[in-house]
Design a protein around this motif. Structure first.
Motif, PDB file in Angstrom:
ATOM      1  N   GLU A 146       1.119  -0.945   0.032  1.00  0.00           N
ATOM      2  CA  GLU A 146      -0.034   0.097   0.092  1.00  0.00           C
ATOM      3  C   GLU A 146       0.678   1.575  -0.104  1.00  0.00           C
ATOM      4  N   THR A 147      -0.222   2.440  -0.272  1.00  0.00           N
ATOM      5  CA  THR A 147       1.107   4.024  -0.231  1.00  0.00           C
ATOM      6  C   THR A 147       0.286   4.720   1.271  1.00  0.00           C
ATOM      7  N   VAL A 148       0.924   4.997   1.924  1.00  0.00           N
ATOM      8  CA  VAL A 148       1.141   6.010   2.503  1.00  0.00           C
ATOM      9  C   VAL A 148       1.493   7.184   2.064  1.00  0.00           C
ATOM     10  N   VAL A 149       0.123   8.448   2.572  1.00  0.00           N
ATOM     11  CA  VAL A 149       0.337   9.824   3.059  1.00  0.00           C
ATOM     12  C   VAL A 149       1.614   9.920   4.117  1.00  0.00           C
ATOM     13  N   LEU A 150       2.370  10.518   4.637  1.00  0.00           N
ATOM     14  CA  LEU A 150       2.950  11.189   5.705  1.00  0.00           C
ATOM     15  C   LEU A 150       3.195  12.852   5.960  1.00  0.00           C
ATOM     16  N   LEU A 195      16.148  10.451   0.423  1.00  0.00           N
ATOM     17  CA  LEU A 195      15.355   9.750  -1.073  1.00  0.00           C
ATOM     18  C   LEU A 195      14.575  10.814  -1.642  1.00  0.00           C
ATOM     19  N   ALA A 196      14.883  10.701  -2.698  1.00  0.00           N
ATOM     20  CA  ALA A 196      14.958  11.818  -4.012  1.00  0.00           C
ATOM     21  C   ALA A 196      13.897  11.650  -5.078  1.00  0.00           C
ATOM     22  N   SER A 197      13.234  12.684  -5.494  1.00  0.00           N
ATOM     23  CA  SER A 197      11.918  11.836  -6.248  1.00  0.00           C
ATOM     24  C   SER A 197      11.889  11.917  -7.955  1.00  0.00           C
ATOM     25  N   SER A 218      14.543   5.282  -3.530  1.00  0.00           N
ATOM     26  CA  SER A 218      13.695   3.614  -2.549  1.00  0.00           C
ATOM     27  C   SER A 218      15.176   3.339  -0.671  1.00  0.00           C
ATOM     28  N   VAL A 219      14.550   2.140  -0.329  1.00  0.00           N
ATOM     29  CA  VAL A 219      15.604   2.279   0.606  1.00  0.00           C
ATOM     30  C   VAL A 219      15.095   0.913   1.456  1.00  0.00           C
ATOM     31  N   GLU A 220      15.523   0.032   1.644  1.00  0.00           N
ATOM     32  CA  GLU A 220      15.307  -1.521   2.411  1.00  0.00           C
ATOM     33  C   GLU A 220      15.677  -1.190   3.688  1.00  0.00           C
ATOM     34  N   PHE A 221      14.737  -1.872   4.957  1.00  0.00           N
ATOM     35  CA  PHE A 221      15.307  -2.293   5.793  1.00  0.00           C
ATOM     36  C   PHE A 221      14.287  -2.803   6.374  1.00  0.00           C
ATOM     37  N   ALA A 222      15.142  -3.539   7.387  1.00  0.00           N
ATOM     38  CA  ALA A 222      13.891  -4.945   8.062  1.00  0.00           C
ATOM     39  C   ALA A 222      13.180  -5.836   7.370  1.00  0.00           C
ATOM     40  N   ALA A 223      13.454  -6.064   5.840  1.00  0.00           N
ATOM     41  CA  ALA A 223      12.619  -6.798   4.685  1.00  0.00           C
ATOM     42  C   ALA A 223      11.141  -6.241   4.719  1.00  0.00           C
ATOM     43  N   CYS A 224      11.761  -4.092   4.678  1.00  0.00           N
ATOM     44  CA  CYS A 224      10.943  -3.725   3.823  1.00  0.00           C
ATOM     45  C   CYS A 224      11.414  -2.964   2.974  1.00  0.00           C
ATOM     46  N   ARG A 225      10.770  -3.097   1.969  1.00  0.00           N
ATOM     47  CA  ARG A 225      11.161  -1.609   0.432  1.00  0.00           C
ATOM     48  C   ARG A 225      10.400  -0.225   1.219  1.00  0.00           C
ATOM     49  N   VAL A 226      10.688   0.647   1.149  1.00  0.00           N
ATOM     50  CA  VAL A 226      10.106   2.541   0.739  1.00  0.00           C
ATOM     51  C   VAL A 226      10.661   2.927   0.054  1.00  0.00           C
ATOM     52  N   ASP A 227       9.715   3.169  -1.466  1.00  0.00           N
ATOM     53  CA  ASP A 227       9.764   3.674  -2.832  1.00  0.00           C
ATOM     54  C   ASP A 227       8.858   5.309  -2.499  1.00  0.00           C
ATOM     55  N   LEU A 228       9.613   5.945  -2.661  1.00  0.00           N
ATOM     56  CA  LEU A 228       9.083   7.716  -2.522  1.00  0.00           C
ATOM     57  C   LEU A 228       8.643   7.867  -3.526  1.00  0.00           C
ATOM     58  N   VAL A 229       7.171   7.817  -3.625  1.00  0.00           N
ATOM     59  CA  VAL A 229       6.978   7.840  -5.083  1.00  0.00           C
ATOM     60  C   VAL A 229       5.941   9.582  -4.828  1.00  0.00           C
ATOM     61  N   GLY A 274       4.657  21.517  -2.190  1.00  0.00           N
ATOM     62  CA  GLY A 274       4.852  22.702  -0.722  1.00  0.00           C
ATOM     63  C   GLY A 274       6.290  22.048   0.196  1.00  0.00           C
ATOM     64  N   GLY A 275       6.488  21.063  -0.662  1.00  0.00           N
ATOM     65  CA  GLY A 275       7.417  19.657   0.337  1.00  0.00           C
ATOM     66  C   GLY A 275       6.955  19.747   1.668  1.00  0.00           C
ATOM     67  N   ASP A 276       5.738  19.702   2.267  1.00  0.00           N
ATOM     68  CA  ASP A 276       5.270  19.495   3.436  1.00  0.00           C
ATOM     69  C   ASP A 276       4.842  17.604   3.957  1.00  0.00           C
ATOM     70  N   GLN A 277       5.188  17.458   2.876  1.00  0.00           N
ATOM     71  CA  GLN A 277       4.007  15.788   3.139  1.00  0.00           C
ATOM     72  C   GLN A 277       4.312  15.168   1.297  1.00  0.00           C
ATOM     73  N   VAL A 278       4.548  13.893   1.886  1.00  0.00           N
ATOM     74  CA  VAL A 278       5.441  12.427   0.885  1.00  0.00           C
ATOM     75  C   VAL A 278       4.252  11.518   0.692  1.00  0.00           C
ATOM     76  N   THR A 279       4.269  10.875  -0.490  1.00  0.00           N
ATOM     77  CA  THR A 279       3.755   9.925  -1.072  1.00  0.00           C
ATOM     78  C   THR A 279       4.354   7.953  -0.672  1.00  0.00           C
ATOM     79  N   LEU A 280       4.478   7.712   0.204  1.00  0.00           N
ATOM     80  CA  LEU A 280       5.138   6.436   0.274  1.00  0.00           C
ATOM     81  C   LEU A 280       4.678   5.501  -0.566  1.00  0.00           C
ATOM     82  N   ARG A 281       5.583   4.651  -1.057  1.00  0.00           N
ATOM     83  CA  ARG A 281       5.156   2.888  -1.213  1.00  0.00           C
ATOM     84  C   ARG A 281       5.747   2.032  -0.594  1.00  0.00           C
ATOM     85  N   VAL A 282       4.456   0.884   0.178  1.00  0.00           N
ATOM     86  CA  VAL A 282       5.390   0.392   0.851  1.00  0.00           C
ATOM     87  C   VAL A 282       5.417  -1.353   0.201  1.00  0.00           C
ATOM     88  N   SER A 283       6.493  -1.862   0.581  1.00  0.00           N
ATOM     89  CA  SER A 283       6.243  -2.849   0.494  1.00  0.00           C
ATOM     90  C   SER A 283       7.569  -4.186   0.941  1.00  0.00           C
TER      91      SER A 283
END
Length: 157
Positions: free
Chosen positions: A59-63, A120-122, A130-141, A146-155
């Motif tokens: 899924e993706t998440v917005v932070l 992570l760069a756009s 993307s970055v891999e950590f603890a068997a998870c991959r996080v991609d910057l979508v 304004g740079g105050d919000q990111v959308t990430l895909r976690v797989s």
């Protein structure tokens, strides 16, 4: 008529023609030219809002800046720490290069006491997307304008 006089007459006529054109141009407003393209200003970190979201693998998440997301099936948290740099073209500007935003994420696995930060760069030109950590991959979508919000895909890594 000698060549010198002919040249003087020609220059005088050219001067009159230019002068007539410039007076009509003064009566009409000049078209607005967009200002020179400049990188968008870097947003400074905002106080953490401590908002917690939950995300499933795939899924993706917005932070927003300072927000944290917990990966539901893993003991992993992802925090959008800050916007590190932003050279993207500002809204309404015409730019030669699209630019790039670089964000800093903090990834943690509290059960094991593991923690790391990743930039992570756009676009991927100036760094990884993307970055891999603890068997998870996080991609910057995406990064908001304004740079105050990111959308990430976690797989799964």
């Amino acid at each position: 008529m000698d060549l010198k006089k002919l040249l003087v007459v020609f220059c005088a006529l050219a001067g009159l023609a230019c002068g007539a054109g410039s007076s009509s141009a003064r009566e009409q407003p000049a078209p607005a030219q967009p200002p020179a393209a400049q990188p968008a200003p870097v947003q400074r970190p905002q106080p953490a809002s401590d908002a917690q979201d939950s995300v499933e693998l795939g899924e993706t998440v917005v932070l927003k800046t300072g927000d944290t997301a917990e990966v539901a099936s893993k003991d992993v948290s992802i925090r959008f720490a800050r916007l590190m740099s932003d050279s993207r073209c500002a809204t309404g500007m015409v730019c030669v290069w699209e630019g790039e935003a670089v964000v800093e994420l903090t990834l943690a696995e509290p059960g094991r006491g593991e923690r790391t930060t990743a930039a992570l760069a756009s676009t991927g030109r100036g760094g990884r997307q993307s970055v891999e950590f603890a068997a998870c991959r996080v991609d910057l979508v995406a990064v908001s304008s304004g740079g105050d919000q990111v959308t990430l895909r976690v797989s799964k890594a």
